[in-house]
Design a protein around this motif. Structure first.
Motif, PDB file in Angstrom:
ATOM      1  N   ASN A  61       0.245   3.877  -6.868  1.00  0.00           N
ATOM      2  CA  ASN A  61       0.256   2.535  -6.309  1.00  0.00           C
ATOM      3  C   ASN A  61      -1.003   1.826  -6.796  1.00  0.00           C
ATOM      4  OD1 ASN A  61       0.762   0.277  -4.834  1.00  0.00           O
ATOM      5  ND2 ASN A  61       0.555   1.250  -2.842  1.00  0.00           N
ATOM      6  N   PRO A  64      -3.489  -1.247  -4.160  1.00  0.00           N
ATOM      7  CA  PRO A  64      -2.768  -1.267  -2.882  1.00  0.00           C
ATOM      8  C   PRO A  64      -3.376  -2.226  -1.859  1.00  0.00           C
ATOM      9  CG  PRO A  64      -4.062   0.734  -3.072  1.00  0.00           C
ATOM     10  CD  PRO A  64      -4.161   0.026  -4.393  1.00  0.00           C
ATOM     11  N   GLU A  65      -4.658  -2.538  -1.997  1.00  0.00           N
ATOM     12  CA  GLU A  65      -5.289  -3.424  -1.013  1.00  0.00           C
ATOM     13  C   GLU A  65      -4.749  -4.853  -1.072  1.00  0.00           C
ATOM     14  OE1 GLU A  65      -7.889  -3.154  -4.652  1.00  0.00           O
ATOM     15  OE2 GLU A  65      -6.993  -1.707  -3.334  1.00  0.00           O
ATOM     16  N   PHE A  66      -4.118  -5.222  -2.200  1.00  0.00           N
ATOM     17  CA  PHE A  66      -3.552  -6.565  -2.314  1.00  0.00           C
ATOM     18  C   PHE A  66      -2.085  -6.625  -1.912  1.00  0.00           C
ATOM     19  CE2 PHE A  66      -6.979  -6.694  -5.569  1.00  0.00           C
ATOM     20  CZ  PHE A  66      -7.797  -7.556  -4.864  1.00  0.00           C
ATOM     21  N   ASN A  67      -1.481  -5.467  -1.665  1.00  0.00           N
ATOM     22  CA  ASN A  67      -0.087  -5.387  -1.224  1.00  0.00           C
ATOM     23  C   ASN A  67       0.834  -6.180  -2.157  1.00  0.00           C
ATOM     24  OD1 ASN A  67       1.858  -4.368   0.387  1.00  0.00           O
ATOM     25  ND2 ASN A  67       1.624  -5.882   2.022  1.00  0.00           N
ATOM     26  N   ALA A  68       0.651  -5.978  -3.463  1.00  0.00           N
ATOM     27  CA  ALA A  68       1.399  -6.742  -4.462  1.00  0.00           C
ATOM     28  C   ALA A  68       2.564  -5.954  -5.056  1.00  0.00           C
ATOM     29  CB  ALA A  68       0.461  -7.175  -5.573  1.00  0.00           C
ATOM     30  N   ASN A  69       2.820  -4.753  -4.551  1.00  0.00           N
ATOM     31  CA  ASN A  69       3.894  -3.904  -5.069  1.00  0.00           C
ATOM     32  C   ASN A  69       3.758  -3.651  -6.561  1.00  0.00           C
ATOM     33  OD1 ASN A  69       5.107  -3.518  -2.586  1.00  0.00           O
ATOM     34  ND2 ASN A  69       6.316  -5.395  -2.783  1.00  0.00           N
TER      35      ASN A  69
END
Length: 75
Positions: A61, A64-69
């Motif tokens: 991943n 992951p801290e940006f939650n951008a998939n």
């Protein structure tokens, strides 16, 4: 007055992700220990010493801290 240099930022940061957790855990010493399926990334000449058939798969991943998939996959 001190001079300040500009530090270049790479736009291809995914190139710094290692596909081999073993070599990354040893401080990116994959060139010296290229004896597994990921030798093509670290040292392609290590393919001459391959004994068996191996497959290396990495799924990470990315950011992951940006939650951008965003995912990094290496086969």
């Amino acid at each position: 007055m001190p001079a300040h240099g500009q530090v270049a930022q790479s736009s291809a940061l995914f190139l710094r992700i290692e596909p081999d957790s073993r070599a990354a855990g040893m401080g990116n010493a994959g060139v010296a220990t290229a004896d597994n399926a990921n030798t093509i990334f670290w040292n392609p000449s290590g393919l001459a010493f391959q004994q068996d058939t191996q497959v290396g798969v990495t799924h990470a991943n990315w950011l992951p801290e940006f939650n951008a998939n965003l995912f990094y996959e290496y086969l």
